[in-house]
Design an enzyme around this catalytic site. Structure first.
Site, short mmCIF file in Angstrom:
data_model
loop_
_atom_site.label_atom_id
_atom_site.label_comp_id
_atom_site.label_asym_id
_atom_site.label_seq_id
_atom_site.Cartn_x
_atom_site.Cartn_y
_atom_site.Cartn_z
N GLU A 283 -1.34 -1.84 19.43
CA GLU A 283 0.17 -1.95 19.65
C GLU A 283 0.56 -3.37 19.45
O GLU A 283 1.60 -3.49 18.88
CB GLU A 283 0.61 -1.19 20.81
CG GLU A 283 1.83 -0.52 20.86
CD GLU A 283 2.43 0.38 21.87
OE1 GLU A 283 2.64 1.48 21.42
OE2 GLU A 283 2.33 0.05 22.85
N GLU A 286 0.13 -4.92 16.22
CA GLU A 286 1.46 -4.32 15.30
C GLU A 286 2.66 -4.77 15.57
O GLU A 286 3.53 -5.41 14.56
CB GLU A 286 1.62 -2.74 15.54
CG GLU A 286 2.62 -1.91 14.62
CD GLU A 286 2.68 -0.51 14.70
OE1 GLU A 286 3.53 0.11 14.24
OE2 GLU A 286 2.02 0.21 15.87
N CYS A 310 2.89 5.81 23.67
CA CYS A 310 2.08 6.28 24.55
C CYS A 310 2.33 7.83 25.10
O CYS A 310 1.53 8.74 25.12
CB CYS A 310 1.82 5.76 25.53
SG CYS A 310 1.37 3.92 24.87
N SER A 330 5.87 2.96 17.16
CA SER A 330 4.53 2.34 16.98
C SER A 330 3.62 3.34 16.28
O SER A 330 3.71 4.49 16.59
CB SER A 330 3.80 1.74 18.29
OG SER A 330 2.42 1.42 18.02
N LYS A 369 0.58 16.19 27.24
CA LYS A 369 -0.77 15.86 26.62
C LYS A 369 -1.37 17.17 25.90
O LYS A 369 -2.25 17.00 24.89
CB LYS A 369 -1.51 15.14 27.54
CG LYS A 369 -0.95 13.65 27.88
CD LYS A 369 -1.12 12.99 26.81
CE LYS A 369 -0.80 11.34 27.17
NZ LYS A 369 -0.88 10.41 26.10
N GLU A 372 0.06 17.53 22.61
CA GLU A 372 -0.29 16.25 21.99
C GLU A 372 -1.71 16.63 21.08
O GLU A 372 -2.13 16.28 20.17
CB GLU A 372 -0.42 14.98 22.65
CG GLU A 372 -0.93 13.84 21.85
CD GLU A 372 -0.77 12.50 22.72
OE1 GLU A 372 -0.44 11.45 22.17
OE2 GLU A 372 -1.26 12.61 23.76
N GLU A 377 -2.26 16.41 13.38
CA GLU A 377 -2.73 14.87 13.01
C GLU A 377 -3.89 14.33 13.89
O GLU A 377 -4.54 13.49 13.45
CB GLU A 377 -1.61 14.03 13.28
CG GLU A 377 -0.14 14.30 12.56
CD GLU A 377 0.78 15.36 13.54
OE1 GLU A 377 1.97 15.01 13.25
OE2 GLU A 377 0.31 15.95 14.34
N CYS A 526 4.08 8.21 33.99
CA CYS A 526 3.21 8.85 34.09
C CYS A 526 2.88 9.57 35.48
O CYS A 526 2.40 10.67 35.71
CB CYS A 526 1.75 8.68 33.59
SG CYS A 526 1.80 8.27 31.67
#
Length: 596
Positions: A283, A286, A310, A330, A369, A372, A377, A526
């Site tokens: 990141e 980037e 994230c 990102s 999560k 995710e 993907e 988190c």
């Protein structure tokens, strides 16, 4: 000057600020008044009436959560009249409630169950209406399950979704006996703007909303001798897990947690903090690449501000609410997904294991999560990168199921290869942590010097404020980065999706000019995730945050780029940040979605 109001509660005098409710005043003098619909993070609703109290000299029972204290007021919280009324209210709720508690995910953790045990003794009460209701249990998404038979219609979930997150994926449908909590036109959660953040689960007083559990699948994998089961643990798990075993919020149990996971039978116990460090490398590279293209190559197509990726709840929020800004995100995957991709490629090769026999499990503070890990993907390794996600609460269940005395465990260390991390990886667990970790590395890569903050602690991006802004001026960079000389790098940090929306609206209106923003979907980041131990409130989140920074301070390495295992993974496998292999395994794309 603040106006004080004096009253008596159960014959105890108390003086409070004007506007203080009876419930808050009672708490001040350690008198417990039961509640169900009330939550410290939410506005007052007064739906359940369990918190009723008696005011001397009046005929009405007052909802203590919604009634301000008045001068000279005398309150009785536990009179016979109050107890009988509360008992009837609880009985009415039980009459429509599936009380098969032993099969409930929230057994012994249910607020209604606790009240029933306190107020109802050997009394059949009202007719059991459950058999006459057409209740359904539905898996709303890979993250959340809803059981209408356990819903008491307190609307905590609705208020959480609208007030705390400003999403309104959940709402009240129908009226009277048919009233239920539902979605827009009762569509599945994956079709509406729900971000799977799980904040509704965290505040549900019963088992009506719970995380979708994969505990049985994880046990099956552990007991399958043909499978090699690796587990990763997120930073915020180690400072909250202890709460499930009676420890105070913020207790750091990293060593005991690792020992417990090894006792459970995982073949390799590794650390998401390692891949958090890896995320910073990708990141950060980037961000620097975007700055180079914009400032040196004058590429006007480069999108700013760049935003962290994230938090899967934040990513899905952007896909629904601001699809025109997806290129600002990102492309770096979250630490969980980077770890999963490497577990079935780099780790498999190093350990000489066929990746088809590796089962990748993650322990996360986050229900999103789970969603995710199931995104299409996330198969960069050629397999499903992360097979199962369990929450902090689910890990506590597994430890108890195995009969492990958690508090008596000696501390143990993570296994090597993807098990070593820096303090920068740890602070990913708190709001502002990703930004701080990135600045520690990016500034040093550009200037050859450490960030100009005492002990590397970038205090302007820390704290529980809704939105934090910080900037750092780059002076005397290395020759390669001379185009950044004098540039003021402007950053912003937000937590909670209502605050994220506020920032994105300012970006949309052109009112701000940030280079880099960090957003975490959950309050506090988190540490306040939807899979963390219940209850949650500001004080608990603050203690967990303090523990995160304490863990960082105690680390021998506190910068991601100095982690020796990060250096090794690039030398042996990835070669360089943003390289061909990194792009294939560690980066992704996003999907525009409809609002409804």
């Amino acid at each position: 000057m603040t106006t004080k109001v004096n009253c008596k509660i159960d014959n105890i005098s108390v003086s409070v600020e004007q506007g203080t409710t009876i419930l808050e005043a009672a708490k001040k003098i350690n008198i417990k008044v039961p509640t169900l619909c009330y939550h410290e993070d939410l506005c007052v609703a007064g739906n359940c009436r369990v918190c009723i109290v008696e005011q001397v000299g009046t005929d009405r029972l007052l909802p203590s959560c919604a009634t301000p204290v008045a001068e000279g007021m005398e309150i009785i919280t536990n009179s016979l009249r109050v107890r009988n009324a509360r008992k009837r209210i609880i009985e009415l709720l039980i009459s429509e409630h599936n009380a098969d508690c032993t099969k409930c995910f929230k057994n012994t953790k249910c607020e209604l169950q606790s009240l029933a045990s306190e107020y109802i003794f050997n009394d059949e009460g009202f007719i059991n209406l459950v058999p006459y209701k057409n209740y359904k249990e539905v898996h709303l998404s890979p993250s959340i399950s809803k059981d209408d038979s356990k819903c008491i219609r307190c609307q905590r979930c609705v208020r959480t979704c609208s007030e705390l997150q400003d999403i309104s994926a959940l709402t009240v449908a129908y009226k009277g006996a048919n009233m239920k909590i539902s979605t827009f036109f009762e569509k599945p959660m994956y079709e509406v703007v729900c971000t799977n953040c799980g904040q509704c689960v965290n505040r549900c007083p019963t088992g009506a909303l719970v995380e979708r559990s994969y505990i049985d699948q994880v046990w099956d994998a552990i007991y399958d001798s043909k499978k090699h089961v690796v587990v990763q643990t997120a930073p915020a798990v180690r400072i909250a897990l202890g709460e499930s075993f009676g420890l105070p919020p913020g207790a750091i149990v990293t060593g005991q947690m690792v020992a417990a996971l090894k006792r459970l039978g995982f073949d390799s116990v590794l650390d998401t903090d390692f891949s958090a460090d890896l995320t910073i490398m990708e990141e950060g590279a980037e961000l620097l690449n975007r700055l180079r293209m914009s400032l040196k190559e004058n590429d006007t197509t480069v999108r700013f501000p760049m935003a962290t990726s994230c938090s899967p709840g934040w990513v899905k929020f952007m896909e629904h609410a601001y699809p025109e800004y997806l290129d600002n995100l990102s492309s770096a995957k979250s630490p969980q997904q980077m770890f999963g991709a490497l577990a079935k490629t780099y780790y498999a090769r190093k350990r000489n294991i066929d990746p088809k026999n590796i089962v990748s499990v993650s322990v996360m503070p986050c229900t999103a999560k789970k969603y995710e890990a199931n995104r299409p993907e996330m198969h960069a390794s050629g397999y499903k990168d992360v097979d199962y996600v369990v929450t902090t609460r689910e890990l506590a269940m597994m430890i108890k199921q195995a009969g492990i005395d958690f508090l008596a465990l000696p501390e143990d260390d993570y296994d090597s290869l993807m098990g070593e991390s820096s303090g920068a990886g740890v602070i990913f667990g708190a709001t502002g942590g990703v930004m701080e970790a990135a600045l520690r590395t990016v500034y040093e890569l550009v200037t050859g010097r450490e960030v100009p903050f005492e002990h590397l602690n970038i205090l302007p991006v820390r704290g529980m404020e809704s939105v934090k802004e910080a900037s750092i001026v780059i002076n005397n960079p290395l020759p390669e980065w001379d185009f950044l000389d004098g540039v003021e790098l402007k950053t912003c940090v937000a937590h909670g999706l209502s605050n994220a929306k506020m920032i994105m609206e300012k970006v949309k209106r052109g009112e701000v000019n940030y280079h880099f923003i960090e957003v975490m979907a959950c309050p506090g980041g988190c540490i306040g995730g939807g899979g963390q131990p219940i209850p949650t409130n500001y004080v608990i989140r603050k203690k967990r945050t303090d523990a995160i920074y304490s863990e960082d301070e105690g680390k021998p390495i506190r910068k991601s780029h100095e982690n020796p295992e990060i250096k090794m993974v690039y030398d042996d496998f990835l070669k360089e940040p943003l390289g061909h292999k990194s792009h294939k395994l560690l980066h992704t794309h996003y999907t525009p979605r409809n609002r409804y």
